[in-house]
Design an enzyme around this catalytic site. Structure first.
Site, mmCIF file in Angstrom:
data_model
loop_
_atom_site.group_PDB
_atom_site.id
_atom_site.type_symbol
_atom_site.label_atom_id
_atom_site.label_comp_id
_atom_site.label_asym_id
_atom_site.label_seq_id
_atom_site.Cartn_x
_atom_site.Cartn_y
_atom_site.Cartn_z
ATOM 1 N N VAL A 94 3.081 7.292 -10.929
ATOM 2 C CA VAL A 94 2.708 6.822 -12.263
ATOM 3 C C VAL A 94 3.547 5.636 -12.737
ATOM 4 C CG1 VAL A 94 4.290 8.347 -13.547
ATOM 5 C CG2 VAL A 94 2.076 7.665 -14.568
ATOM 6 N N ASN A 95 4.720 5.418 -12.149
ATOM 7 C CA ASN A 95 5.600 4.337 -12.614
ATOM 8 C C ASN A 95 5.233 3.004 -11.976
ATOM 9 O OD1 ASN A 95 6.485 5.307 -10.121
ATOM 10 N ND2 ASN A 95 8.610 4.713 -10.494
ATOM 11 N N GLU A 134 9.180 10.881 1.195
ATOM 12 C CA GLU A 134 8.929 9.606 1.866
ATOM 13 C C GLU A 134 9.199 9.702 3.370
ATOM 14 O OE1 GLU A 134 9.425 5.614 -0.107
ATOM 15 O OE2 GLU A 134 11.244 5.669 1.113
#
EC number: 2.4.1.-
Length: 308
Positions: A174-175, A263
């Site tokens: 969202v960032n 990640e």
């Protein structure tokens, strides 16, 4: 010829006509890579992988050819975003307003917004091509790692309804803020995002998981690219396959007393399951760094120094 036989022949002919119409309307010829992808126009960057998957940079794709193909397919694209925490409301407002403007313009899009109970969704101008669906994640899950919660919840929604609603699905952090068109050049069965920082660094220094007992381990001397975790895309089936492998990897690591990052698990998955398309750092540029000459057109931006 009796009337009953005549009726059967008429019905058979009518059925053949319907079948022919179906294939004429819905069967779309497969799009060849050479039809839309022109890597020679960007000699300054890597445009193909060793397994011949395209790396999409500005200037390498023919948007008109792609638009014609995907409009004939009459596609629907999903965009899943997970917004919780202290600054989630601020991030979500910027994300959704920019996505509504730049993400798959002219195509049907379903936004899947996963929020906590205290978050108010921003007002978005209604559009017949835009659908917004909000889902709450169970409150008892917030103590878990955010990426784990996101992926587990997304997998449940893919299984229960998303796989029947969209042709392609993106999951994004969202960032981020869309700054320019994020279009059909990004679509594919399995789409990976090149990391904005590590793309320009020596491959020997990639921060892969190196502990042999971790499910995310990529041994020294191995690996292709370093992929960013802010976006993953593909068909719902392939996204679900990745989620299942990621969750299994987390369980494996917990049993071994390890805690690798999302990640690193993502990079291990793409090492074993080669993505069919890679997006250049233009699609997820980190505003902490000044763009080098290769970055001609930032599509999506984020600030790695700002945290949720």
């Amino acid at each position: 010829m009796n009337s009953k036989r005549m009726l059967l022949l008429v019905l058979f002919a009518f059925s053949l006509m319907l079948v022919a119409r179906y294939f004429r309307n819905y069967q779309v010829e497969e799009l060849r890579l050479s039809d839309w992808f022109h890597p020679g126009k960007r000699p300054d960057v890597i445009t193909k992988t060793d397994w011949l998957a395209p790396i999409v940079w500005e200037g390498t794709f023919d948007r008109q050819v792609l638009e014609k193909h995907y409009r004939r397919r009459n596609i629907t694209v999903g965009l899943a975003v997970f917004a919780t925490g202290r600054f989630a409301e601020e991030y979500l407002r910027l994300f959704l307003h920019s996505a509504n403007k730049h993400f798959m313009t002219g195509y049907r899009v379903i936004f899947y917004i996963m929020v906590d109970t205290f978050l108010q969704l921003p007002d978005i101008e209604p559009s017949p091509l835009r659908t917004f669906k909000a889902f709450e994640v169970d409150a008892e899950r917030w103590w878990l790692d955010g990426s784990l919660v996101h992926m587990k919840s997304l997998g449940e929604h893919i299984t229960s309804h998303i796989q029947d609603e969209v042709d392609f699905l993106f999951s994004m952090a969202v960032n981020q803020v869309f700054q320019n068109e994020f279009g059909v050049e990004t679509l594919g069965p399995l789409v990976a995002q090149l990391h904005a920082w590590w793309y320009f660094r020596n491959t020997k220094n990639f921060p892969y998981e190196r502990r042999p007992t971790s499910a995310a381990c990529i041994p020294f001397g191995q690996g292709d690219f370093y992929y960013g975790s802010l976006m993953v895309g593909g068909t719902p089936h392939n996204i679900l396959d990745f989620i299942e492998e990621y969750l299994n990897g987390v369980i494996h690591d917990i049993k071994n007393g390890l805690n690798s990052t999302y990640e690193k698990h993502l990079n291990k998955y793409f090492y074993l399951n080669k993505p069919t398309k890679l997006l250049s750092p233009e699609y997820s540029w980190d505003l902490t760094f000044s763009p080098p000459p290769q970055i001609q057109y930032v599509k999506v931006a984020h600030d790695s120094q700002r945290k949720l």
